[in-house]
Design an enzyme around this catalytic site. Structure first.
Site, mmCIF file in Angstrom:
data_model
loop_
_atom_site.group_PDB
_atom_site.id
_atom_site.type_symbol
_atom_site.label_atom_id
_atom_site.label_comp_id
_atom_site.label_asym_id
_atom_site.label_seq_id
_atom_site.Cartn_x
_atom_site.Cartn_y
_atom_site.Cartn_z
ATOM 1 N N ASP A 129 -68.666 27.599 -4.236
ATOM 2 C CA ASP A 129 -68.177 28.442 -5.319
ATOM 3 C C ASP A 129 -66.584 28.460 -4.885
ATOM 4 O O ASP A 129 -66.177 28.281 -3.746
ATOM 5 C CB ASP A 129 -68.628 29.693 -5.687
ATOM 6 N N GLU A 171 -76.132 31.434 9.094
ATOM 7 C CA GLU A 171 -74.838 32.239 9.643
ATOM 8 C C GLU A 171 -75.137 32.985 11.061
ATOM 9 O O GLU A 171 -75.250 33.929 11.196
ATOM 10 C CB GLU A 171 -74.915 33.526 8.597
ATOM 11 N N ASN A 184 -77.363 26.720 8.551
ATOM 12 C CA ASN A 184 -76.574 26.824 7.453
ATOM 13 C C ASN A 184 -75.500 27.894 7.824
ATOM 14 O O ASN A 184 -75.798 28.958 8.329
ATOM 15 C CB ASN A 184 -77.417 27.173 6.143
ATOM 16 N N HIS A 221 -68.045 28.739 0.425
ATOM 17 C CA HIS A 221 -67.420 29.640 -0.291
ATOM 18 C C HIS A 221 -66.153 29.730 -0.252
ATOM 19 O O HIS A 221 -65.444 30.479 0.773
ATOM 20 C CB HIS A 221 -68.432 31.083 -0.016
ATOM 21 N N GLU A 245 -73.770 25.995 -1.014
ATOM 22 C CA GLU A 245 -73.552 27.302 -1.587
ATOM 23 C C GLU A 245 -72.073 27.401 -2.318
ATOM 24 O O GLU A 245 -71.198 28.191 -2.396
ATOM 25 C CB GLU A 245 -73.507 28.574 -0.849
HETATM 26 O O1 9MR Z 1 -75.641 35.242 -3.861
HETATM 27 C C1 9MR Z 1 -76.410 36.267 -3.011
HETATM 28 C C2 9MR Z 1 -76.584 37.801 -3.564
HETATM 29 O O2 9MR Z 1 -77.156 37.829 -4.854
HETATM 30 C C3 9MR Z 1 -76.953 38.657 -2.649
HETATM 31 O O3 9MR Z 1 -76.655 39.752 -3.126
HETATM 32 C C4 9MR Z 1 -76.303 38.348 -1.088
HETATM 33 C C5 9MR Z 1 -76.880 39.195 -0.206
HETATM 34 O O4 9MR Z 1 -76.260 38.976 1.032
HETATM 35 O O5 9MR Z 1 -76.655 37.227 -0.820
HETATM 36 C C6 9MR Z 1 -75.870 36.086 -1.887
HETATM 37 O O6 9MR Z 1 -76.002 34.999 -1.161
HETATM 38 C C7 9MR Z 1 -75.458 34.540 0.103
HETATM 39 C C8 9MR Z 1 -76.429 33.477 0.772
HETATM 40 O O7 9MR Z 1 -77.881 34.116 0.797
HETATM 41 C C9 9MR Z 1 -76.106 33.171 2.043
HETATM 42 N N1 9MR Z 1 -74.521 32.976 2.026
HETATM 43 C C10 9MR Z 1 -73.575 33.692 1.575
HETATM 44 C C11 9MR Z 1 -74.228 34.170 -0.061
HETATM 45 C C12 9MR Z 1 -73.257 34.794 -0.630
HETATM 46 O O8 9MR Z 1 -72.885 36.031 -0.206
#
Ligand code: 9MR
Length: 491
Positions: free
Chosen positions: A269, A162, A204, A239, A267
């Site tokens: 969803d 990111e 990513n 996402h 990732e």
């Molecule tokens: O799914 C993850 C969630 O459990 C955490 O609280 C969150 C913290 O920032 O991160 C989520 O996963 C993220 C991923 O690491 C990077 N891309 C976005 C994902 C969804 O927020």
């Protein structure tokens, strides 16, 4: 160990390709349709199908473990390999959660995609206060220590996560950018390449799934890194929002593979405004199928990872108020329509209820009492003069979605004229058109006359309700894709 696994999967895919070339589409359809798990389907086409795993659930829930092992050939730690977990205070590393996930993957012959080394979020407080040489040294120490620890166990890493801003197509404002300047991304990749030249290195990001300012900037960065042989792939988080798979997603991924890079949906969803109704779950299924098809159709797409197992495990409801149901499994581990469609998109057979069906002996789980004759249940063999349903209880149409010279993708729509619990459609091709693969229907598909029924999950419709199915055809003579008249019969 991982190389062996990779080679075995490549070999399986190679055998399928050779056999398909020699014996034609019928065999390829048969081979693909034998696969009734995501893992089986992905193995057959040489791709990863992954899931983001939650450490606590993996420790405590046997059904979770079993489903993860059965359905996926690749794992990503949802949180357990992030910096705040691995190095909560400077120089003190804690690999216990990540190691448990790696051990599980080894036991189940799964690969691990590492997530993530350099990220502005879920970074411990101590590093956010550093800049200049101190920050660069901390970056180097983290990358070297983590990649060394997981050498041979993690097949690919999200080196940076990111790094592009959401709104201006520039680099994201972060402690990394402020502390080290624009070169920090190249520095991270140089460190990672030197730490372990055998693993694949990815950048990513989210909202780069279609062609837009953010993916343009990502492309520019990836191109620069590729020119120095510092990067192997780009991860598209995906996402997504219901109904919004970008129409140019395939073209977008292909411009990155044209740089000589792999692409990966990292990732996935697809969130829905709650509560989700049956039509929305069907739309979600179509969206999941599309993403699977895009990756399956791109040789350098290494795979698709789903960001969580069950709807209740997802991060979505915590962050997007009122939205949810974004994954493939319900909370009781039953499969959603999206599961079958995603499986079909990978070339598998979604019509099989599969081992996690809550009750495979129940022909209609939505019917509370299957032995009770239902007056609204249509029975075409029983003439009923009071039955007001038009035709045979349903109507169906075909439309050409995207034609090309030697083939086309079609969508079929079935509309119920009365409440029904199943439907059959039939038509005859006027020329050389033949179905090569289909989704959301099953039956006799590959001849001049097609007779196909619903795929189970899309069989029950109330009067006036519609559902869709789809298929690809080949038409070797290059003729215009025709639109035959379809007869629909309700059950
Ligand atoms: O799914 C993850 C969630 O459990 C955490 O609280 C969150 C913290 O920032 O991160 C989520 O996963 C993220 C991923 O690491 C990077 N891309 C976005 C994902 C969804 O927020």
């Amino acid at each position: 160990m991982l190389l062996t696994r990779k080679r075995r999967r490549a070999l399986i895919a190679g055998v399928a390709t050779v056999a398909t070339a020699a014996l034609g589409i019928a065999l390829s359809t048969q081979l693909a349709s034998a696969q009734t798990t995501l893992r089986g389907a992905a193995d057959a086409i040489g791709k990863d199908v992954g899931v983001a795993v939650n450490y606590n659930l993996l420790q405590n829930d046997a059904t979770y473990r079993n489903t993860v092992a059965t359905e996926f050939n690749s794992l990503t730690a949802e949180n357990s390999m992030k910096m705040e977990v691995l190095q909560p205070s400077q120089g003190n590393f804690n690999f216990s959660q990540g190691d448990a996930i790696v051990d599980f993957a080894k036991q189940n012959n799964q690969s691990v995609h590492g997530h993530t080394l350099v990220w502005h979020s879920q970074a411990p407080g101590w590093i956010q206060g550093l800049s200049g040489t101190a920050l660069e040294n901390a970056m180097a120490d983290h990358i070297n220590t983590v990649m060394d620890h997981y050498r041979g166990d993690v097949e690919s890493w999200d080196v940076v996560n990111e790094v592009v801003s959401d709104n201006n197509g520039q680099l994201r404002d972060s402690f990394w950018l402020n502390g080290l300047g624009e070169g920090y991304i190249t520095t991270a990749f140089e460190l990672a390449r030197a730490a372990d030249p055998t693993v694949d290195l990815y950048m990513n990001d989210y909202s780069i799934d279609g062609i837009n300012a953010k993916s343009d900037k990502t492309y520019e960065i990836a191109q620069g890194l590729a020119a120095q042989n510092l990067i192997d792939g780009v991860g598209f988080q995906a996402h997504l929002i219901l109904g919004q798979v970008p129409s140019n997603m395939e073209a977008n991924l292909q411009r990155f593979t044209a740089l000589g890079l792999k692409v990966r949906v990292t990732e996935l969803d697809i969130r829905i405004q709650m509560p989700a109704d049956a039509n929305e779950l069907q739309q979600q299924a179509n969206d999941y199928r599309r993403v699977a098809e895009i990756c399956a159709g791109i040789a350098d797409c290494s795979g698709v990872t789903i960001w969580g197992l069950r709807d209740g495990d997802s991060w979505v409801p915590d962050v997007f108020q009122g939205e949810g149901a974004p994954l493939l499994f319900n909370d009781d581990y039953s499969k959603k329509p999206a599961y079958d469609a995603f499986l079909e998109g990978l070339g598998g057979d979604g019509s099989d209820p599969g081992p996690t069906d809550p009750d495979p002996t129940d022909p209609d789980p939505t019917d509370p009492d299957p032995t009770d004759p239902d007056p609204t249940d249509p029975d075409p063999t029983d003439p009923d003069p009071t039955d007001p349903g038009p035709g045979n209880g349903c109507t169906a149409t075909l439309s050409v979605q995207s034609p090309w010279n030697t083939g086309a993708t079609y969508e079929g729509t079935v509309t119920a004229g009365q409440n029904l619990t199943g439907w059959t459609v039939t038509w005859t091709w006027p020329g050389s058109e033949r179905i090569s693969n289909a989704w959301s229907i099953s039956g006799t598909l590959d001849g001049a006359t097609v007779t196909a029924s619903d795929a189970g999950y899309n069989g029950t419709l109330s009067s006036g309700q519609s559902t869709t199915f789809g298929f690809n055809i080949t038409k070797p003579d290059g003729a215009t894709a025709s639109v035959p008249t379809v007869t629909c019969t309700a059950r």
